[in-house]
Design a protein around this motif. Structure first.
Motif, PDB file in Angstrom:
ATOM      1  N   TYR A  55     -57.025   1.674 -77.274  1.00  0.00           N
ATOM      2  CA  TYR A  55     -57.042   0.607 -78.276  1.00  0.00           C
ATOM      3  C   TYR A  55     -56.436  -0.673 -77.701  1.00  0.00           C
ATOM      4  CZ  TYR A  55     -55.516  -2.136 -82.296  1.00  0.00           C
ATOM      5  OH  TYR A  55     -55.265  -3.161 -83.164  1.00  0.00           O
ATOM      6  N   SER A  56     -55.310  -0.561 -77.038  1.00  0.00           N
ATOM      7  CA  SER A  56     -54.654  -1.731 -76.448  1.00  0.00           C
ATOM      8  C   SER A  56     -55.531  -2.384 -75.390  1.00  0.00           C
ATOM      9  CB  SER A  56     -53.302  -1.339 -75.833  1.00  0.00           C
ATOM     10  OG  SER A  56     -52.395  -1.002 -76.836  1.00  0.00           O
ATOM     11  N   ALA A  57     -56.168  -1.567 -74.557  1.00  0.00           N
ATOM     12  CA  ALA A  57     -57.050  -2.109 -73.523  1.00  0.00           C
ATOM     13  C   ALA A  57     -58.231  -2.848 -74.153  1.00  0.00           C
ATOM     14  CB  ALA A  57     -57.542  -0.993 -72.611  1.00  0.00           C
ATOM     15  N   LEU A  58     -58.814  -2.267 -75.180  1.00  0.00           N
ATOM     16  CA  LEU A  58     -59.945  -2.903 -75.864  1.00  0.00           C
ATOM     17  C   LEU A  58     -59.507  -4.202 -76.534  1.00  0.00           C
ATOM     18  CD1 LEU A  58     -62.865  -2.847 -76.835  1.00  0.00           C
ATOM     19  CD2 LEU A  58     -62.128  -1.405 -78.732  1.00  0.00           C
ATOM     20  N   LYS A  59     -58.369  -4.171 -77.208  1.00  0.00           N
ATOM     21  CA  LYS A  59     -57.858  -5.366 -77.884  1.00  0.00           C
ATOM     22  C   LYS A  59     -57.554  -6.473 -76.872  1.00  0.00           C
ATOM     23  CE  LYS A  59     -53.776  -5.250 -79.585  1.00  0.00           C
ATOM     24  NZ  LYS A  59     -52.553  -5.059 -80.343  1.00  0.00           N
ATOM     25  N   ASN A  60     -56.943  -6.106 -75.750  1.00  0.00           N
ATOM     26  CA  ASN A  60     -56.646  -7.100 -74.716  1.00  0.00           C
ATOM     27  C   ASN A  60     -57.923  -7.705 -74.139  1.00  0.00           C
ATOM     28  OD1 ASN A  60     -53.895  -6.840 -75.028  1.00  0.00           O
ATOM     29  ND2 ASN A  60     -53.715  -5.284 -73.438  1.00  0.00           N
ATOM     30  N   SER A  61     -58.949  -6.894 -74.006  1.00  0.00           N
ATOM     31  CA  SER A  61     -60.240  -7.386 -73.526  1.00  0.00           C
ATOM     32  C   SER A  61     -60.833  -8.382 -74.525  1.00  0.00           C
ATOM     33  CB  SER A  61     -61.186  -6.214 -73.308  1.00  0.00           C
ATOM     34  OG  SER A  61     -62.451  -6.654 -72.947  1.00  0.00           O
ATOM     35  N   LEU A  62     -60.745  -8.061 -75.798  1.00  0.00           N
ATOM     36  CA  LEU A  62     -61.251  -8.967 -76.828  1.00  0.00           C
ATOM     37  C   LEU A  62     -60.455 -10.272 -76.866  1.00  0.00           C
ATOM     38  CD1 LEU A  62     -61.911  -6.459 -79.742  1.00  0.00           C
ATOM     39  CD2 LEU A  62     -63.623  -7.720 -78.435  1.00  0.00           C
ATOM     40  N   LEU A  63     -59.136 -10.173 -76.695  1.00  0.00           N
ATOM     41  CA  LEU A  63     -58.298 -11.376 -76.661  1.00  0.00           C
ATOM     42  C   LEU A  63     -58.651 -12.260 -75.463  1.00  0.00           C
ATOM     43  CD1 LEU A  63     -54.785 -10.044 -77.735  1.00  0.00           C
ATOM     44  CD2 LEU A  63     -56.069 -11.893 -78.830  1.00  0.00           C
ATOM     45  N   GLU A  65     -61.574 -12.424 -73.950  1.00  0.00           N
ATOM     46  CA  GLU A  65     -62.867 -13.047 -74.249  1.00  0.00           C
ATOM     47  C   GLU A  65     -62.699 -14.228 -75.205  1.00  0.00           C
ATOM     48  OE1 GLU A  65     -65.989 -12.580 -73.018  1.00  0.00           O
ATOM     49  OE2 GLU A  65     -64.937 -11.313 -71.569  1.00  0.00           O
ATOM     50  N   GLU A  66     -61.858 -14.042 -76.213  1.00  0.00           N
ATOM     51  CA  GLU A  66     -61.628 -15.125 -77.178  1.00  0.00           C
ATOM     52  C   GLU A  66     -60.934 -16.307 -76.504  1.00  0.00           C
ATOM     53  OE1 GLU A  66     -62.034 -16.933 -80.897  1.00  0.00           O
ATOM     54  OE2 GLU A  66     -62.977 -15.177 -80.011  1.00  0.00           O
ATOM     55  N   GLU A  67     -59.999 -16.026 -75.623  1.00  0.00           N
ATOM     56  CA  GLU A  67     -59.320 -17.085 -74.879  1.00  0.00           C
ATOM     57  C   GLU A  67     -60.322 -17.884 -74.032  1.00  0.00           C
ATOM     58  OE1 GLU A  67     -56.023 -17.645 -71.311  1.00  0.00           O
ATOM     59  OE2 GLU A  67     -56.367 -15.647 -72.133  1.00  0.00           O
ATOM     60  N   LYS A  68     -61.202 -17.181 -73.340  1.00  0.00           N
ATOM     61  CA  LYS A  68     -62.221 -17.857 -72.523  1.00  0.00           C
ATOM     62  C   LYS A  68     -63.111 -18.740 -73.390  1.00  0.00           C
ATOM     63  CE  LYS A  68     -62.557 -14.362 -68.892  1.00  0.00           C
ATOM     64  NZ  LYS A  68     -63.389 -13.291 -68.330  1.00  0.00           N
ATOM     65  N   LYS A  69     -63.536 -18.195 -74.523  1.00  0.00           N
ATOM     66  CA  LYS A  69     -64.412 -18.932 -75.437  1.00  0.00           C
ATOM     67  C   LYS A  69     -63.709 -20.201 -75.935  1.00  0.00           C
ATOM     68  CE  LYS A  69     -65.302 -17.984 -79.886  1.00  0.00           C
ATOM     69  NZ  LYS A  69     -65.617 -17.174 -81.045  1.00  0.00           N
ATOM     70  N   LEU A  70     -62.450 -20.082 -76.319  1.00  0.00           N
ATOM     71  CA  LEU A  70     -61.718 -21.231 -76.842  1.00  0.00           C
ATOM     72  C   LEU A  70     -61.357 -22.227 -75.746  1.00  0.00           C
ATOM     73  CD1 LEU A  70     -59.436 -19.436 -79.437  1.00  0.00           C
ATOM     74  CD2 LEU A  70     -61.417 -20.899 -79.902  1.00  0.00           C
ATOM     75  N   ASN A  71     -61.161 -21.748 -74.528  1.00  0.00           N
ATOM     76  CA  ASN A  71     -60.896 -22.655 -73.409  1.00  0.00           C
ATOM     77  C   ASN A  71     -62.083 -23.577 -73.164  1.00  0.00           C
ATOM     78  OD1 ASN A  71     -58.284 -22.484 -72.325  1.00  0.00           O
ATOM     79  ND2 ASN A  71     -58.751 -20.517 -71.383  1.00  0.00           N
ATOM     80  N   GLU A  72     -63.278 -23.047 -73.398  1.00  0.00           N
ATOM     81  CA  GLU A  72     -64.496 -23.836 -73.200  1.00  0.00           C
ATOM     82  C   GLU A  72     -64.695 -24.863 -74.305  1.00  0.00           C
ATOM     83  OE1 GLU A  72     -67.717 -21.073 -72.832  1.00  0.00           O
ATOM     84  OE2 GLU A  72     -66.842 -20.135 -71.057  1.00  0.00           O
ATOM     85  N   ASN A  73     -64.335 -24.471 -75.539  1.00  0.00           N
ATOM     86  CA  ASN A  73     -64.590 -25.380 -76.653  1.00  0.00           C
ATOM     87  C   ASN A  73     -63.745 -25.002 -77.867  1.00  0.00           C
ATOM     88  OD1 ASN A  73     -65.702 -27.299 -78.356  1.00  0.00           O
ATOM     89  ND2 ASN A  73     -67.472 -26.022 -78.851  1.00  0.00           N
ATOM     90  N   LEU A  91     -49.906 -14.565 -79.174  1.00  0.00           N
ATOM     91  CA  LEU A  91     -50.135 -14.432 -77.734  1.00  0.00           C
ATOM     92  C   LEU A  91     -51.317 -15.309 -77.298  1.00  0.00           C
ATOM     93  CD1 LEU A  91     -49.416 -12.844 -75.103  1.00  0.00           C
ATOM     94  CD2 LEU A  91     -51.103 -11.156 -75.835  1.00  0.00           C
ATOM     95  N   LEU A  92     -52.397 -15.276 -78.062  1.00  0.00           N
ATOM     96  CA  LEU A  92     -53.564 -16.109 -77.780  1.00  0.00           C
ATOM     97  C   LEU A  92     -53.193 -17.588 -77.815  1.00  0.00           C
ATOM     98  CD1 LEU A  92     -56.664 -16.406 -77.390  1.00  0.00           C
ATOM     99  CD2 LEU A  92     -56.856 -16.338 -79.885  1.00  0.00           C
ATOM    100  N   LYS A  99     -53.863 -26.724 -73.919  1.00  0.00           N
ATOM    101  CA  LYS A  99     -55.249 -27.182 -74.086  1.00  0.00           C
ATOM    102  C   LYS A  99     -55.616 -27.475 -75.537  1.00  0.00           C
ATOM    103  CE  LYS A  99     -56.070 -24.101 -70.316  1.00  0.00           C
ATOM    104  NZ  LYS A  99     -55.290 -22.900 -70.269  1.00  0.00           N
ATOM    105  N   LEU A 100     -54.649 -27.322 -76.438  1.00  0.00           N
ATOM    106  CA  LEU A 100     -54.936 -27.472 -77.863  1.00  0.00           C
ATOM    107  C   LEU A 100     -54.834 -28.929 -78.318  1.00  0.00           C
ATOM    108  CD1 LEU A 100     -52.925 -24.428 -79.241  1.00  0.00           C
ATOM    109  CD2 LEU A 100     -55.395 -24.621 -79.060  1.00  0.00           C
ATOM    110  N   PRO A 101     -55.652 -29.291 -79.323  1.00  0.00           N
ATOM    111  CA  PRO A 101     -55.500 -30.610 -79.933  1.00  0.00           C
ATOM    112  C   PRO A 101     -54.248 -30.639 -80.815  1.00  0.00           C
ATOM    113  CG  PRO A 101     -57.204 -29.353 -81.053  1.00  0.00           C
ATOM    114  CD  PRO A 101     -56.734 -28.517 -79.893  1.00  0.00           C
ATOM    115  N   ASP A 102     -54.165 -31.594 -81.710  1.00  0.00           N
ATOM    116  CA  ASP A 102     -52.949 -31.753 -82.506  1.00  0.00           C
ATOM    117  C   ASP A 102     -52.585 -30.516 -83.327  1.00  0.00           C
ATOM    118  OD1 ASP A 102     -55.114 -32.071 -84.161  1.00  0.00           O
ATOM    119  OD2 ASP A 102     -54.391 -33.884 -85.133  1.00  0.00           O
ATOM    120  N   LEU A 103     -53.558 -29.823 -83.912  1.00  0.00           N
ATOM    121  CA  LEU A 103     -53.241 -28.637 -84.705  1.00  0.00           C
ATOM    122  C   LEU A 103     -54.451 -27.714 -84.822  1.00  0.00           C
ATOM    123  CD1 LEU A 103     -51.182 -27.140 -86.552  1.00  0.00           C
ATOM    124  CD2 LEU A 103     -52.198 -28.391 -88.457  1.00  0.00           C
ATOM    125  N   VAL A 104     -54.229 -26.430 -84.548  1.00  0.00           N
ATOM    126  CA  VAL A 104     -55.230 -25.389 -84.736  1.00  0.00           C
ATOM    127  C   VAL A 104     -54.539 -24.235 -85.444  1.00  0.00           C
ATOM    128  CG1 VAL A 104     -56.801 -23.765 -83.601  1.00  0.00           C
ATOM    129  CG2 VAL A 104     -56.493 -26.048 -82.650  1.00  0.00           C
TER     130      VAL A 104
END
Length: 164
Positions: A55-63, A65-73, A91-92, A99-104
């Motif tokens: 479960y932890s490995a899968l969750k870390n993989s998903l995190l 992927e989400e980090e990569k996606k958000l880094n792009e846009n 953690l994310l 890389k974040l704008p004023d507030l997310v």
């Protein structure tokens, strides 16, 4: 220097009856003989450890992927997640801080919580301090990272509307 405790009569009978109920229930739960309960519990615990690792490995993989996606846009102000905890989202957010704008706002629907993150121009901690209590929430944080926790989704939604 040894103490000896002895139960006799009704007290002993109650103790034995209670212990028998517990061992019978464990025997049924683990589908084994009373003599094998300890081994069955150990086996079950080992399986749980393996499941948690997967479960932890899968969750870390998903995190990741989400980090990569958000880094792009990072185009939205609020992101909703059904399967990430508050700690996961914090953690994310920490990985994205520079890389974040004023507030997310990263919202955990799993735990009715929000992680506010930004570049510090808008104080995330002050937003939580100012608006969470009026929405039956609690939390706190720093100018660039804060979290707010609520008991239900209605209060969480109300908080998000106020900080928008």
């Amino acid at each position: 220097m040894t103490r000896l405790y002895i139960k006799i009569g009704q007290e002993a009978l109650k103790d034995y009856t209670n212990r028998q109920k517990i061992t019978d229930a464990l025997s049924v739960k683990y589908s084994c003989e009373v003599s094998d309960i300890e081994k069955a519990i150990f086996t079950s615990d080992q399986k749980a450890i393996e499941i948690n690792k997967k479960y932890s490995a899968l969750k870390n993989s998903l995190l990741l992927e989400e980090e990569k996606k958000l880094n792009e846009n990072i185009s939205e102000k609020v992101y909703y997640y059904d399967y990430f905890s508050t700690d996961d989202l914090q953690l994310l957010a920490n990985k994205l801080i520079g890389k974040l704008p004023d507030l997310v706002v990263f919202v955990s629907l799993l735990e009715n919580s929000a992680v506010l993150a930004g570049n510090g121009t808008i104080s995330c901690g002050e937003l939580v301090k100012q608006y969470a209590p009026s929405c039956n929430g609690r939390g706190g944080g720093k100018p660039n990272l804060a979290r707010a926790i609520f008991t239900n989704k209605t209060d969480l939604d109300s908080f998000i509307e106020k900080i928008k």
